[in-house]
Design an enzyme around this catalytic site. Structure first.
Site, PDB file in Angstrom:
ATOM      1  N   ASP A 177       0.818  -1.215   0.000  1.00 57.46           N
ATOM      2  CA  ASP A 177       0.000   0.000   0.000  1.00 57.46           C
ATOM      3  C   ASP A 177       0.852   1.266   0.000  1.00 57.46           C
ATOM      4  OD1 ASP A 177       0.919  -0.459   2.560  1.00 57.46           O
ATOM      5  OD2 ASP A 177      -0.918   0.148   3.568  1.00 57.46           O
ATOM      6  N   HIS A 202       8.889  -5.232  12.551  1.00 57.56           N
ATOM      7  CA  HIS A 202       9.299  -3.831  12.515  1.00 57.56           C
ATOM      8  C   HIS A 202       9.850  -3.471  13.893  1.00 57.56           C
ATOM      9  CE1 HIS A 202       7.092  -3.337   8.743  1.00 57.56           C
ATOM     10  NE2 HIS A 202       7.545  -2.085   8.667  1.00 57.56           N
ATOM     11  N   GLU A 239      13.189   1.195  14.485  1.00 56.34           N
ATOM     12  CA  GLU A 239      13.041   2.289  13.528  1.00 56.34           C
ATOM     13  C   GLU A 239      12.875   3.603  14.282  1.00 56.34           C
ATOM     14  OE1 GLU A 239      10.222   3.673   9.764  1.00 56.34           O
ATOM     15  OE2 GLU A 239       9.501   2.172  11.184  1.00 56.34           O
TER      16      GLU A 239
END
Length: 389
Positions: A34, A219, A222
């Site tokens: 996306d 994830h 970060e």
């Protein structure tokens, strides 16, 4: 802490041209479906599905809007960009089109293997089931691979199913990934805001995947830093780190150039844990202030399992070739360095070992060898011409 001598400065090597970078075989492990739509496709799908929320309806202006919103420094504007792309990805046809174009675009850019992630739970607004979302995206990837082959390009695409870390569907999505693991899905991921939503909230999903001997990345590192990395590895057992760029916080460089690695950094390097680094995206989110200051330069020198990725091609206005162009221009990387990053990524892919090895030996290494031979030939011709003049 462990320590070693670290010297700065570039070696005197030939930098590949933009054309060579594009032609070089590349491997992509961290890219959001996306976050990679063509602006024109967003406009088309919005019109077809009656979505009237786009800030621009001209594709060129819309592409600029996405990049400027991502660069604005406003988290609200950044998240708004994904609200628009997800809004037009709510039907089977739309999902298939976006996935097919993703594979085509990557193949045109020289990517030979890619793992593309998306959150099925974000595509249910018009009545699709989770299974229908996965099957539509898989069909799109296969169609994109077929079109790429017709255009003389080779690419293989695997899907990573993502659960949103602020939601409560991680186990359900992990089970979905496991059901489709032999039908186009190669692994699992969690994404979303790190602060306040640690991966440990989803231990049931990770425990399930480990029992099923399945692959997952998280994830981490970060925005939230070393605790995020530690939890992803030691509590959850992640195979890879999505970003992981904040591992630099556990590395010190003394005035004399000596590098000292903390115990977590040493663990990540010694265990060869892959880092899915996304330089341009990391600049946008404040993990580094410039390409020159991005930790990838030091991590490369210290031989971490560093890989180069795009994260969100639309929002960052980037591609794998552009990411490497930035690194070549900043660090003076050669084709050998590009090959090193690419082999790292292929070694870290979530497909069987023999298939990874075949990609390295039959596609990646021959591709770089051909580019290096072309460069040597040009150098020989240029030298002969100079001697004869």
């Amino acid at each position: 802490m462990t320590s070693q001598t670290h010297t700065t400065g570039h070696t005197d090597r030939e930098k590949p041209s933009a054309e060579q970078i594009r032609r070089a075989p590349k491997v992509l492990l961290h890219d959001h479906l996306d976050g990679g739509l063509r602006p024109g496709t967003v406009v088309d799908l919005a019109r077809e599905n009656g979505y009237e929320g786009l800030p621009e309806t001209d594709p060129d202006k819309l592409g600029i809007w996405f990049r400027e919103a991502a660069d604005s420094g406003s988290l609200e504007r950044y998240l708004e960009t994904f609200a628009h792309t997800c809004a037009v990805m709510q039907t089977k046809d739309a999902l298939k089109r976006v996935a097919a174009e993703c594979a085509e675009d990557l193949a045109e850019d020289g990517v030979v293997y890619a793992e593309i992630r998306y959150a099925p739970e974000q595509h249910l607004e018009q009545g699709l089931t989770l299974e229908e979302v996965v099957e539509a995206v898989n069909d799109g990837f296969r169609e994109g691979e077929r079109r790429a082959k017709e255009n003389g390009h080779r690419i293989r695409v695997g899907a990573l199913l993502t659960a949103m870390r602020h939601a409560a569907r991680a186990l359900e999505i992990a089970e979905l990934a496991n059901r489709y693991r032999d039908a186009g899905v190669v692994g699992f991921d969690i994404a979303g805001a790190e602060a306040g939503f640690p991966p440990t909230r989803h231990l049931d999903a990770f425990e399930f995947l480990k029992r099923e001997n399945n692959h997952f990345t998280i994830h981490a590192g970060e925005a939230f830093g070393l605790p995020s990395i530690w939890q992803a590895l030691q509590w959850c057992g992640a195979d890879r780190l999505g970003h992981g760029v904040r591992i630099i916080d556990d590395i010190e460089i003394a005035d004399d150039g000596t590098v000292r690695l903390g115990r977590l950094a040493s663990y990540v390097r010694d265990k060869r844990i892959p880092l899915e680094l996304c330089p341009t995206s990391n600049l946008q989110t404040g993990a580094a202030t410039s390409y020159a200051e991005h930790p990838i330069g030091l991590l490369r020198k210290l031989h971490f399992r560093a890989t180069v990725n795009t994260d969100n091609r639309l929002m960052s206005g980037t591609s794998m070739s552009r990411e490497f162009e930035h690194l070549v221009g900043t660090f003076g990387y050669s084709l050998d360095d590009m090959q090193w990053f690419t082999v790292n990524a292929m070694k870290s892919a979530f497909i069987p070992f023999d298939e990874r090895l075949a990609m390295i030996n039959d596609v990646i290494k021959p591709g770089y060898a051909e580019l290096k031979s072309e460069w040597l030939f040009r150098q020989t011709v240029s030298t002969s011409a100079s001697v004869g003049s």
